[in-house]
Scaffold this active site. Structure first.
Site, short mmCIF file in Angstrom:
data_model
loop_
_atom_site.label_atom_id
_atom_site.label_comp_id
_atom_site.label_asym_id
_atom_site.label_seq_id
_atom_site.Cartn_x
_atom_site.Cartn_y
_atom_site.Cartn_z
N LYS A 90 -1.83 -1.61 -3.86
CA LYS A 90 -2.77 -0.50 -4.00
C LYS A 90 -1.93 0.75 -4.10
O LYS A 90 -1.24 1.12 -3.15
CB LYS A 90 -3.71 -0.42 -2.80
N TYR B 118 0.86 -1.19 0.00
CA TYR B 118 0.00 0.00 0.00
C TYR B 118 0.89 1.23 0.00
O TYR B 118 1.58 1.51 0.97
CB TYR B 118 -0.92 -0.03 1.22
#
Length: 333
Positions: free
Chosen positions: A202, A174
């Site tokens: 992500k 992330y």
């Protein structure tokens, strides 16, 4: 059908060549060659807002109410304890209780991604194991950033490798530079993509060139790239992204799933028109007004938003009116 020339982007010539079809026809995105994941992250994931009561306690009944409404939207799954979940403001006990609550309400065919990133590797491993025990399918691990000057590629590769080695569930990297002040370096991502327990990333930075390189350079790996914002979702799909984790999905989940479908079917003109209408509302509930804006907008669409935890402050009356106007002028209210 061809992408509209109104899509003002340096990607236009390449996209036009890739996606031009005969009138009335739709063509889907090509699938990169190579082995596929047994766990498919393709689709839309809302990073859930955490509902609080008037006394700023986690309101689990309101959370379950929101989950009941989200069940009718074809999300691939849900993300809990991301940036929009006010993760840094939750106690460790609350984090696990939120995961357990969502898991109980979530159908088994929908994935549950849970934020478990901490500043130290040891704490991240411990929380990741606890998240798995609470019912998470995937751990979403944000970059440690407090000592960002020391977070070299080598340090971050070591951190994520140790977490992935120890995790009983797959890991998604992330990168959210707006909150951490740093990008997960591309060279680190490409190295970590080779780890068998790291599913993907992500990426919330919005650098489409970087995302395209991630997809291109990991074509031989089991690695999936997720767009971290609704504002660049179409462009991400055009370059091969698997899905999106989008704050705006808390509010406009069905339209974002429609955009996902249109891109997969290659209906680029319709997708482009819909993407245009999502850009300003997305900016409003992310960069412009943040989580207080997101929660206020949720209330207009029948969800419980409620207050944020201090020190996040509610919007002022002029800010509320500006936010409402952004949704209204784009045809959502």
């Amino acid at each position: 059908m061809a992408l509209s020339t109104r899509l003002a982007s340096p990607l236009w010539p390449a996209l036009a060549a890739l996606h031009r079809t005969a009138p009335g026809q739709c063509r889907g995105l090509s699938t990169p060659s190579g082995p596929r994941h047994t766990l498919n992250l393709g689709g839309i994931f809302p990073p859930l807002a955490t509902p609080f009561s008037s006394t700023q306690e986690v309101d689990y009944a309101r959370l379950e109410g929101n989950l009941h409404r989200y069940a009718s939207i074809p999300f691939r799954g849900l993300v809990v304890l991301g940036s929009n979940g006010e993760y840094p403001y939750l106690a460790p006990r609350e984090r696990l209780e939120v995961v357990s609550c969502v898991r109980r309400a979530l159908p088994r065919d929908r994935l549950l991604l849970a934020g478990s990133g901490c500043e130290s590797t040891q704490a991240t491993i411990e929380l990741t194991v606890s998240m798995a025990e609470a019912g998470a399918d995937v751990a979403l691990v944000v970059t440690p950033c407090y000592y960002r000057g020391a977070m070299t590629s080598a340090a971050l590769i070591r951190h994520y490798t140790e977490v992935a080695d120890a995790s009983p569930i797959p890991v998604v990297l992330y990168s959210v530079p707006a909150n951490t002040g740093m990008d997960l370096p591309l060279e680190a991502v490409l190295t970590l993509a080779q780890h068998p327990n790291i599913l993907g990333i992500k990426d919330s930075g919005g650098d489409i060139t970087r995302m395209g390189l991630m997809v291109h350079k990991t074509r031989q790996e089991d690695f999936q790239v997720l767009a971290g914002s609704a504002g660049f979702l179409l462009a991400s799909y055009a370059l091969g992204a698997s899905g999106g984790v989008c704050a705006l999905a808390n509010v406009l989940g069905a339209p974002l799933c429609q955009l996902d479908r249109l891109c997969r079917e290659g209906c680029w003109q319709e997708a482009c028109d819909l993407q245009h209408r999502l850009i300003e509302p997305n900016v409003a509930v992310t960069r412009r007004f943040g989580i207080p804006g997101l929660k206020k907008a949720m209330e207009w669409f029948g969800y419980y938003g409620g207050p944020c935890r201090a020190p996040l402050a509610p919007l002022t009356s002029p800010q509320v009116e500006e936010l409402r106007g952004t949704f209204s002028t784009n045809g959502w209210l």
